[in-house]
Structures are given as structure tokens and as C-alpha cells.
Motif scaffolding. Structure first.
Motif, PDB file in Angstrom:
ATOM      1  N   PHE A  35      35.634  51.265  43.657  1.00 28.06           N
ATOM      2  CA  PHE A  35      34.915  50.975  44.761  1.00 28.06           C
ATOM      3  C   PHE A  35      36.137  50.110  45.681  1.00 28.06           C
ATOM      4  CE2 PHE A  35      32.611  48.180  47.860  1.00 28.06           C
ATOM      5  CZ  PHE A  35      32.013  49.240  48.601  1.00 28.06           C
ATOM      6  N   SER A  36      36.476  49.324  45.326  1.00 30.67           N
ATOM      7  CA  SER A  36      37.462  48.284  45.887  1.00 30.67           C
ATOM      8  C   SER A  36      38.877  49.073  46.329  1.00 30.67           C
ATOM      9  CB  SER A  36      37.960  46.942  45.190  1.00 30.67           C
ATOM     10  OG  SER A  36      38.564  47.213  44.007  1.00 30.67           O
ATOM     11  N   VAL A  37      39.346  49.866  45.496  1.00 32.25           N
ATOM     12  CA  VAL A  37      40.425  50.901  45.806  1.00 32.25           C
ATOM     13  C   VAL A  37      40.187  51.640  46.932  1.00 32.25           C
ATOM     14  CG1 VAL A  37      41.976  52.568  44.912  1.00 32.25           C
ATOM     15  CG2 VAL A  37      41.544  50.553  43.658  1.00 32.25           C
ATOM     16  N   ASP A  38      38.891  52.357  46.549  1.00 32.61           N
ATOM     17  CA  ASP A  38      38.375  53.358  47.725  1.00 32.61           C
ATOM     18  C   ASP A  38      38.309  52.419  49.303  1.00 32.61           C
ATOM     19  OD1 ASP A  38      37.306  55.521  48.867  1.00 32.61           O
ATOM     20  OD2 ASP A  38      35.575  54.488  49.121  1.00 32.61           O
ATOM     21  N   ARG A  39      38.004  51.418  49.228  1.00 30.80           N
ATOM     22  CA  ARG A  39      37.609  50.754  50.523  1.00 30.80           C
ATOM     23  C   ARG A  39      39.093  50.259  50.958  1.00 30.80           C
ATOM     24  NH1 ARG A  39      34.595  52.137  53.415  1.00 30.80           N
ATOM     25  NH2 ARG A  39      34.457  53.623  51.919  1.00 30.80           N
ATOM     26  N   ALA A  40      40.173  49.817  50.076  1.00 31.18           N
ATOM     27  CA  ALA A  40      41.376  49.359  50.452  1.00 31.18           C
ATOM     28  C   ALA A  40      42.125  50.673  51.294  1.00 31.18           C
ATOM     29  CB  ALA A  40      42.172  49.066  49.282  1.00 31.18           C
ATOM     30  N   GLU A  41      41.606  52.019  50.453  1.00 34.43           N
ATOM     31  CA  GLU A  41      42.573  53.147  51.182  1.00 34.43           C
ATOM     32  C   GLU A  41      41.697  53.564  52.555  1.00 34.43           C
ATOM     33  OE1 GLU A  41      42.381  56.122  48.087  1.00 34.43           O
ATOM     34  OE2 GLU A  41      43.869  55.185  46.901  1.00 34.43           O
ATOM     35  N   ALA A  42      40.444  53.366  52.587  1.00 35.69           N
ATOM     36  CA  ALA A  42      39.606  53.615  53.657  1.00 35.69           C
ATOM     37  C   ALA A  42      40.430  52.619  54.794  1.00 35.69           C
ATOM     38  CB  ALA A  42      38.272  53.436  53.774  1.00 35.69           C
ATOM     39  N   ARG A  43      40.385  51.315  54.596  1.00 37.99           N
ATOM     40  CA  ARG A  43      41.068  50.548  55.665  1.00 37.99           C
ATOM     41  C   ARG A  43      42.259  50.833  55.889  1.00 37.99           C
ATOM     42  NH1 ARG A  43      38.389  46.644  52.713  1.00 37.99           N
ATOM     43  NH2 ARG A  43      40.046  46.294  51.335  1.00 37.99           N
ATOM     44  N   SER A  44      43.281  51.377  54.980  1.00 42.05           N
ATOM     45  CA  SER A  44      44.647  51.610  55.397  1.00 42.05           C
ATOM     46  C   SER A  44      44.716  53.032  56.057  1.00 42.05           C
ATOM     47  CB  SER A  44      45.552  52.093  53.971  1.00 42.05           C
ATOM     48  OG  SER A  44      46.813  52.712  54.176  1.00 42.05           O
ATOM     49  N   SER A  45      43.682  53.983  55.840  1.00 42.31           N
ATOM     50  CA  SER A  45      43.648  54.950  56.703  1.00 42.31           C
ATOM     51  C   SER A  45      43.159  54.870  58.049  1.00 42.31           C
ATOM     52  CB  SER A  45      42.677  56.154  56.070  1.00 42.31           C
ATOM     53  OG  SER A  45      43.302  56.577  54.877  1.00 42.31           O
ATOM     54  N   GLN A  46      42.228  53.916  58.176  1.00 42.06           N
ATOM     55  CA  GLN A  46      42.003  53.428  59.693  1.00 42.06           C
ATOM     56  C   GLN A  46      42.869  52.849  60.262  1.00 42.06           C
ATOM     57  OE1 GLN A  46      38.962  54.085  60.949  1.00 42.06           O
ATOM     58  NE2 GLN A  46      39.376  52.910  62.940  1.00 42.06           N
ATOM     59  N   GLU A  47      43.780  51.916  59.769  1.00 39.82           N
ATOM     60  CA  GLU A  47      44.711  51.252  60.404  1.00 39.82           C
ATOM     61  C   GLU A  47      45.921  52.374  60.793  1.00 39.82           C
ATOM     62  OE1 GLU A  47      46.152  48.489  57.434  1.00 39.82           O
ATOM     63  OE2 GLU A  47      44.332  47.032  58.041  1.00 39.82           O
ATOM     64  N   GLN A  48      46.031  53.201  60.020  1.00 39.90           N
ATOM     65  CA  GLN A  48      46.998  54.447  60.311  1.00 39.90           C
ATOM     66  C   GLN A  48      46.552  55.138  61.423  1.00 39.90           C
ATOM     67  OE1 GLN A  48      47.903  57.265  57.152  1.00 39.90           O
ATOM     68  NE2 GLN A  48      49.765  57.668  57.991  1.00 39.90           N
ATOM     69  N   ALA A  49      45.548  55.514  61.424  1.00 39.53           N
ATOM     70  CA  ALA A  49      44.749  56.148  62.403  1.00 39.53           C
ATOM     71  C   ALA A  49      44.872  55.669  63.825  1.00 39.53           C
ATOM     72  CB  ALA A  49      43.221  56.708  62.231  1.00 39.53           C
ATOM     73  N   GLU A  50      44.694  54.159  63.894  1.00 38.37           N
ATOM     74  CA  GLU A  50      44.694  53.404  65.085  1.00 38.37           C
ATOM     75  C   GLU A  50      45.886  53.483  65.618  1.00 38.37           C
ATOM     76  OE1 GLU A  50      42.713  49.740  63.911  1.00 38.37           O
ATOM     77  OE2 GLU A  50      40.648  50.662  63.986  1.00 38.37           O
ATOM     78  N   ARG A  51      47.071  53.131  64.536  1.00 36.23           N
ATOM     79  CA  ARG A  51      48.337  53.233  65.112  1.00 36.23           C
ATOM     80  C   ARG A  51      48.930  54.461  65.621  1.00 36.23           C
ATOM     81  NH1 ARG A  51      49.259  50.817  59.926  1.00 36.23           N
ATOM     82  NH2 ARG A  51      50.150  52.702  59.152  1.00 36.23           N
ATOM     83  N   ILE A  52      48.501  55.708  65.025  1.00 37.84           N
ATOM     84  CA  ILE A  52      48.760  56.920  65.618  1.00 37.84           C
ATOM     85  C   ILE A  52      48.377  57.310  67.188  1.00 37.84           C
ATOM     86  CG2 ILE A  52      48.389  59.361  65.323  1.00 37.84           C
ATOM     87  CD1 ILE A  52      48.500  59.093  62.418  1.00 37.84           C
ATOM     88  N   TYR A  53      46.972  56.518  67.201  1.00 32.40           N
ATOM     89  CA  TYR A  53      46.155  56.734  68.412  1.00 32.40           C
ATOM     90  C   TYR A  53      46.931  55.871  69.633  1.00 32.40           C
ATOM     91  CZ  TYR A  53      42.555  56.437  71.861  1.00 32.40           C
ATOM     92  OH  TYR A  53      42.090  56.353  73.293  1.00 32.40           O
ATOM     93  N   SER A  54      47.292  54.699  69.060  1.00 30.80           N
ATOM     94  CA  SER A  54      47.969  53.729  69.915  1.00 30.80           C
ATOM     95  C   SER A  54      49.171  54.351  70.385  1.00 30.80           C
ATOM     96  CB  SER A  54      48.302  52.427  69.304  1.00 30.80           C
ATOM     97  OG  SER A  54      48.956  51.547  70.091  1.00 30.80           O
ATOM     98  N   SER A  55      50.089  54.993  69.327  1.00 30.07           N
ATOM     99  CA  SER A  55      51.353  55.656  69.784  1.00 30.07           C
ATOM    100  C   SER A  55      51.234  56.719  70.849  1.00 30.07           C
ATOM    101  CB  SER A  55      51.877  56.054  68.345  1.00 30.07           C
ATOM    102  OG  SER A  55      53.199  56.726  68.697  1.00 30.07           O
ATOM    103  N   ILE A  56      50.133  57.573  70.604  1.00 33.39           N
ATOM    104  CA  ILE A  56      49.932  58.748  71.437  1.00 33.39           C
ATOM    105  C   ILE A  56      49.450  58.237  72.910  1.00 33.39           C
ATOM    106  CG2 ILE A  56      48.075  60.683  72.041  1.00 33.39           C
ATOM    107  CD1 ILE A  56      47.972  60.966  68.977  1.00 33.39           C
ATOM    108  N   GLU A  57      48.518  57.293  72.714  1.00 34.91           N
ATOM    109  CA  GLU A  57      48.330  56.615  74.246  1.00 34.91           C
ATOM    110  C   GLU A  57      49.429  56.058  75.073  1.00 34.91           C
ATOM    111  OE1 GLU A  57      45.412  56.216  76.126  1.00 34.91           O
ATOM    112  OE2 GLU A  57      44.800  57.854  74.441  1.00 34.91           O
ATOM    113  N   GLY A  58      50.553  55.481  74.212  1.00 33.03           N
ATOM    114  CA  GLY A  58      51.874  55.053  74.721  1.00 33.03           C
ATOM    115  C   GLY A  58      52.711  56.131  75.208  1.00 33.03           C
ATOM    116  N   ILE A  59      52.590  57.257  74.588  1.00 35.39           N
ATOM    117  CA  ILE A  59      53.409  58.513  75.080  1.00 35.39           C
ATOM    118  C   ILE A  59      52.469  59.174  76.406  1.00 35.39           C
ATOM    119  CG2 ILE A  59      54.067  60.672  74.339  1.00 35.39           C
ATOM    120  CD1 ILE A  59      54.331  59.680  71.459  1.00 35.39           C
ATOM    121  N   LYS A  60      51.341  59.041  76.068  1.00 32.48           N
ATOM    122  CA  LYS A  60      50.598  59.417  77.413  1.00 32.48           C
ATOM    123  C   LYS A  60      50.810  58.676  78.633  1.00 32.48           C
ATOM    124  CE  LYS A  60      45.747  59.831  78.052  1.00 32.48           C
ATOM    125  NZ  LYS A  60      44.472  60.026  77.320  1.00 32.48           N
ATOM    126  N   LYS A  61      51.051  57.428  78.384  1.00 29.21           N
ATOM    127  CA  LYS A  61      51.274  56.471  79.616  1.00 29.21           C
ATOM    128  C   LYS A  61      52.737  56.943  80.147  1.00 29.21           C
ATOM    129  CE  LYS A  61      48.060  52.972  78.753  1.00 29.21           C
ATOM    130  NZ  LYS A  61      47.994  51.198  78.238  1.00 29.21           N
TER     131      LYS A  61
END
Length: 175
Positions: A35-61
């Protein structure tokens, strides 16, 4: 019948009962760890998705020149219609001096027809091939948009001049 005898045998021997309880305890610990490993991977995936979204927003701007006007979809439209869409979205055609047309010379492709129609943002037309032309627009923030067209024009019909591409800020890549 065999299953019932096996369960009765396990219940009578303390060693087997203890072994099963240790296996159960191990399973419980393993599930907490998983469970703890799964949560850590979920947090990592969420952070990666947020970085990608932020990068896309920067390119869009960068591409859209925000907070300036947006570049509408003009590819494949006739130049008069595309020009109207650009103006409605805050892009201003560059008003060239009549000497630009004169400097293009006698062999200026569609330039004379486009100039006579009031498209003074015409930078250059090529008299050969697909009759390509370039037009320049600006927005309120100083961004430049170069629009490329192709197609033969006539004094009465500019609908065959079609947008084939556009480049935002061609001189310096970004604002």
C-alpha cells in the motif's frame, strides 16, 4: 472430505497453527508495504502529470503570446476569410507603404491583385510555382505573425489564395 481432514489436522498441531499465523502476519505486513509503495508511485505519477501540464501551459503561453490575442485556426482557409478571423482575434495587418509593391517589380505574382483588394500587409509574392505570398500581422504585445498562402488570384476572385501556414515571431522565435 479431504479438505475437512486437512483443516482438522492443522487445528490439532500447534506447529502448523503457528506457521499459518506467521504466514497471515507476513501477508498483513506485506499488504501494508504494498500500500505504501502504491501511494508513493501514485504521488510520483501525480507530480509528473503536474510537471507535464505546467510545461504544456508554458509552451502554450509562448506560442499563443498570452496574454495577447490567440492565433485562430486559419490553415486551409481562403486568405480573405483567414484575414478576417485574424483581425477579429486582435491581430493587426501591417500597413506597408505602396513602394513595397513597386519594389516587387513587374513580376510580382498575385501582389497587384492583393494590394488592390486592400491587403497592404503583403510582404512578398512569388510569380512562379504555386504563387506563394507572405503577409505580416502584429498584436498589441508586439508579437509578429507571418502568414503564407498559395494559389492564383484574379482581379475578381481571391478565394483561390489559400493559407498554407503561419509562423509566430519568425525573427526571434519568441516574444
Amino acid at each position: 472430505m479431504f479438505l475437512i481432514r486437512f483443516i482438522q489436522l492443522c487445528g490439532r498441531h500447534p506447529f502448523v497453527t503457528g506457521l499459518f499465523s506467521l504466514i497471515g502476519l507476513f501477508g498483513l505486513v506485506f499488504s501494508f508495504f504494498s500500500f505504501s509503495v502504491d501511494r508513493a508511485e501514485a504521488r510520483s505519477s501525480q507530480e509528473q502529470a503536474e510537471r507535464i501540464y505546467s510545461s504544456i501551459e508554458g509552451i502554450k503561453k509562448d506560442l499563443l503570446g498570452e496574454p495577447g490575442p490567440r492565433v485562430p485556426v486559419i490553415f486551409g482557409k481562403s486568405y480573405p476569410d483567414a484575414r478576417k478571423d485574424l483581425i477579429e482575434n486582435g491581430w493587426m495587418p501591417k500597413r506597408n507603404h505602396p513602394s513595397v509593391l513597386r519594389d516587387m517589380g513587374k513580376y510580382n505574382g498575385n501582389a497587384t491583385y492583393l494590394w488592390d483588394a486592400g491587403f497592404w500587409e503583403n510582404e512578398h509574392c512569388f510569380p512562379t510555382g504555386d504563387a506563394a505570398c507572405l503577409f505580416r500581422f502584429y498584436d498589441k504585445d508586439g508579437n509578429t505573425l507571418m502568414v503564407a498562402t498559395a494559389g492564383e488570384a484574379s482581379p475578381t476572385n481571391l478565394r483561390h489564395v489559400v493559407v498554407t501556414g503561419a509562423i509566430l515571431n519568425p525573427e526571434n522565435g519568441t516574444k
